[in-house]
Scaffold this active site. Structure first.
Site, PDB file in Angstrom:
ATOM      1  CB  ALA A  13      -7.712  -4.448  13.221  1.00 14.47           C
TER       2      ALA A  13
ATOM      3  CB  SER B  76      -7.837   2.211  11.801  1.00 13.74           C
ATOM      4  OG  SER B  76      -6.434   1.770  11.644  1.00 13.74           O
TER       5      SER B  76
ATOM      6  CG  ASP C 280      -6.366   0.834   3.191  1.00 12.04           C
ATOM      7  OD1 ASP C 280      -6.689  -0.161   2.385  1.00 12.04           O
ATOM      8  OD2 ASP C 280      -5.791   0.293   4.306  1.00 12.04           O
TER       9      ASP C 280
END
Ligand code: PMV
Length: 302
Positions: free
Chosen positions: A97, A101, A143
């Protein structure tokens, strides 16, 4: 080294990219922030199972799925036999999303393993990067950096993660489109556009400029300026073809609710939007709900 009967745990932060997604792949700076929610991994002696009930994930290392391959690479990098441990994951962020994650999972597992072996921060980041490359082919590294560090920071490929002092905590509304997507597909689409249409490279540079301006706004606490930068960045990202009608609708709804700025966050193509709406957060979340979309509030820079 821990004794083998012990369960060890590790946490990785979920994240929002405030400004600079996609541009960061091309060496431009980006700003990201860790959220309060993320992924917690519990590692115990076992036979290589990986379970994450919130993601309906129940697999065995060696089954050829991307998660299995990622855990395999991560364990190899940290020097543990991939089928010697079981992992139980408490996932508080939705998968695929745009909220980091996979990096949160990789960092959480790497920390849970490192708590058994004594591996240090550099090893943890290298292991998380090895896992991330399974999901995202050639990730910029933003990330994994924010999943491991949390807080608000600037990331670029040359200098890595540098924490940004934020004058006061900032409330951010996060809205989920419900559309899942693959980051690597969006990164490839932008690369093709840049090859075919050289002006797209200038849009990439503009996103880098907006991230630089965002750093100044954060340092001085100028939330209104940051809101304008969100709005401009959404326009540029749309120009690069990574927005969707659903993301545009969420952005429009947030602005109609009084947000100072709203934009897609992460790779786009679905995933999530963020909005800066001091004093109007409940109204933003209400309007998103009326579109059938779930949203929540996170505070960054605490
Ligand atoms: O995986 P996402 O949706 O958080 O996107 C990561 C940010 C990108 O800049 C699109 C890709 C990258 O590797 O930096």
């Amino acid at each position: 080294m821990t004794d083998s009967a012990t369960t060890t745990t590790g946490f990785g932060y979920g994240k929002v990219i405030l400004l600079g997604e996609h541009a960061v792949v091309y060496g431009q700076p980006a700003i990201a922030a860790g959220m309060q929610v993320g992924v917690r991994a519990h590692a115990s002696a076992g036979a290589g199972s990986v379970r994450a009930p919130a993601w309906q994930l129940d697999l065995q290392v060696g089954d050829d799925s991307p998660v299995s391959t990622a855990v395999d690479r991560l364990c190899q990098q940290l020097g543990v036999a991939e089928r010697s441990l079981d992992f139980w994951l408490e996932a508080e962020v939705p998968a695929r999303a745009g909220l980091g994650s996979s990096a949160a999972m990789a960092v959480a597992i790497a920390r849970a393993v490192a708590a058994r072996t004594g591996a240090g921060e550099d090893d943890i980041l290298a292991a998380a990067a090895a896992a991330e490359s399974v999901f995202h082919k050639t990730p910029s590294g933003i990330d994994a950096a924010v999943a491991s560090r949390g807080g608000v920071g600037r990331f670029d490929r040359a200098a890595g993660w540098q924490a940004i002092p934020v004058s006061r905590p900032i409330e951010i509304c996060v809205g989920l489109s419900g559309q899942t997507r693959q980051t690597s597909d969006l990164v490839s689409a932008v690369a093709h556009l840049c090859q075919r249409t050289p002006v797209a490279r200038r849009l990439i540079d503009a996103l880098g400029e907006l991230a630089r301006a965002g750093m100044e706004a954060l340092a001085s606490g100028d939330i209104e300026a940051l809101g304008h930068e969100f709005n401009m960045a959404h326009g540029v990202l749309s120009g690069l073809g990574v927005s969707t009608p659903e993301l545009d609708a969420l952005v429009r709804a947030a602005r109609a609710a009084g947000a100072l700025g709203a934009k897609l966050t992460g790779a786009g193509g679905g995933g999530a939007v963020i909005a800066l709406a001091p004093g109007r957060t409940e109204e933003v979340l209400r309007r998103w709900r009326s579109l059938g979309c779930y949203g929540f509030l996170t505070v960054v820079g605490t």
